[in-house]
Design an enzyme around this catalytic site. Structure first.
Site, PDB file in Angstrom:
ATOM      1  N   PRO A 150      -3.889  -0.852  -3.981  1.00  0.00           N
ATOM      2  CA  PRO A 150      -3.986  -2.244  -4.414  1.00  0.00           C
ATOM      3  C   PRO A 150      -5.407  -2.784  -4.173  1.00  0.00           C
ATOM      4  O   PRO A 150      -6.026  -2.501  -3.169  1.00  0.00           O
ATOM      5  CB  PRO A 150      -2.961  -2.962  -3.525  1.00  0.00           C
TER       6      PRO A 150
ATOM      7  N   GLN B  35       0.827  -1.204   0.000  1.00  0.00           N
ATOM      8  CA  GLN B  35       0.000   0.000   0.000  1.00  0.00           C
ATOM      9  C   GLN B  35       0.861   1.253   0.000  1.00  0.00           C
ATOM     10  O   GLN B  35       0.585   2.205  -0.735  1.00  0.00           O
ATOM     11  CB  GLN B  35      -0.921   0.025   1.217  1.00  0.00           C
TER      12      GLN B  35
ATOM     13  N   LYS C  26      -6.684  -5.709  -3.415  1.00  0.00           N
ATOM     14  CA  LYS C  26      -6.961  -6.593  -2.294  1.00  0.00           C
ATOM     15  C   LYS C  26      -6.777  -5.939  -0.930  1.00  0.00           C
ATOM     16  O   LYS C  26      -6.919  -6.572   0.084  1.00  0.00           O
ATOM     17  CB  LYS C  26      -6.120  -7.851  -2.375  1.00  0.00           C
ATOM     18  N   CYS C  27      -6.437  -4.665  -0.907  1.00  0.00           N
ATOM     19  CA  CYS C  27      -6.224  -3.978   0.369  1.00  0.00           C
ATOM     20  C   CYS C  27      -7.514  -3.294   0.822  1.00  0.00           C
ATOM     21  O   CYS C  27      -8.234  -2.725   0.027  1.00  0.00           O
ATOM     22  CB  CYS C  27      -5.115  -2.924   0.224  1.00  0.00           C
ATOM     23  N   LEU C  28      -7.749  -3.347   2.113  1.00  0.00           N
ATOM     24  CA  LEU C  28      -8.951  -2.708   2.673  1.00  0.00           C
ATOM     25  C   LEU C  28      -8.770  -1.218   2.802  1.00  0.00           C
ATOM     26  O   LEU C  28      -7.760  -0.701   2.992  1.00  0.00           O
ATOM     27  CB  LEU C  28      -9.272  -3.307   4.034  1.00  0.00           C
TER      28      LEU C  28
END
Length: 109
Positions: free
Chosen positions: A105, A94, A107-109
């Site tokens: 990204p 990130q 898939k990052c929260l």
């Protein structure tokens, strides 16, 4: 929010809204806000990731990034622990994306 200090259009999490707005000054300022002082290896990673993104329209998988670092700097630097130390606490991916002026990204929260 701390990212209001960046002289560019950014979202609420500090990511640039327009990739073309990125420059080294913005990268340095974002890195400072993240508590990171950029050095030569940081810049190599930033430019590698930006080039990869421009060619493939996605961020490299962490394994690809680590292998690229290992090829250039050896196995002692080509590992996830070294990458985490370089980009401090939190997700290195990130922070690399944010400092590189790339989108968060997926898939990052």
């Amino acid at each position: 929010m701390k990212y209001n200090q960046i002289n560019a259009n950014i979202d609420m999490q500090g990511y640039l809204i327009h990739l073309e707005d990125w420059n080294e000054e913005i990268a340095i300022n974002i890195a400072k806000l993240e508590g990171i002082t950029l050095n030569t290896i940081h810049w190599e990673i930033i430019y590698f990731v930006r080039k990869f993104y421009m060619e493939f329209n996605s961020l490299p998988k962490i394994r690809i990034l680590i292998n690229a670092i290992a090829l250039k700097h050896g196995k002692e630097k080509g590992n996830s622990q070294y990458l985490a130390r370089l980009f401090r606490q939190g997700s290195a991916v990130q922070k690399i994306a944010k400092i590189s002026g790339l989108p968060k990204p997926v898939k990052c929260l």
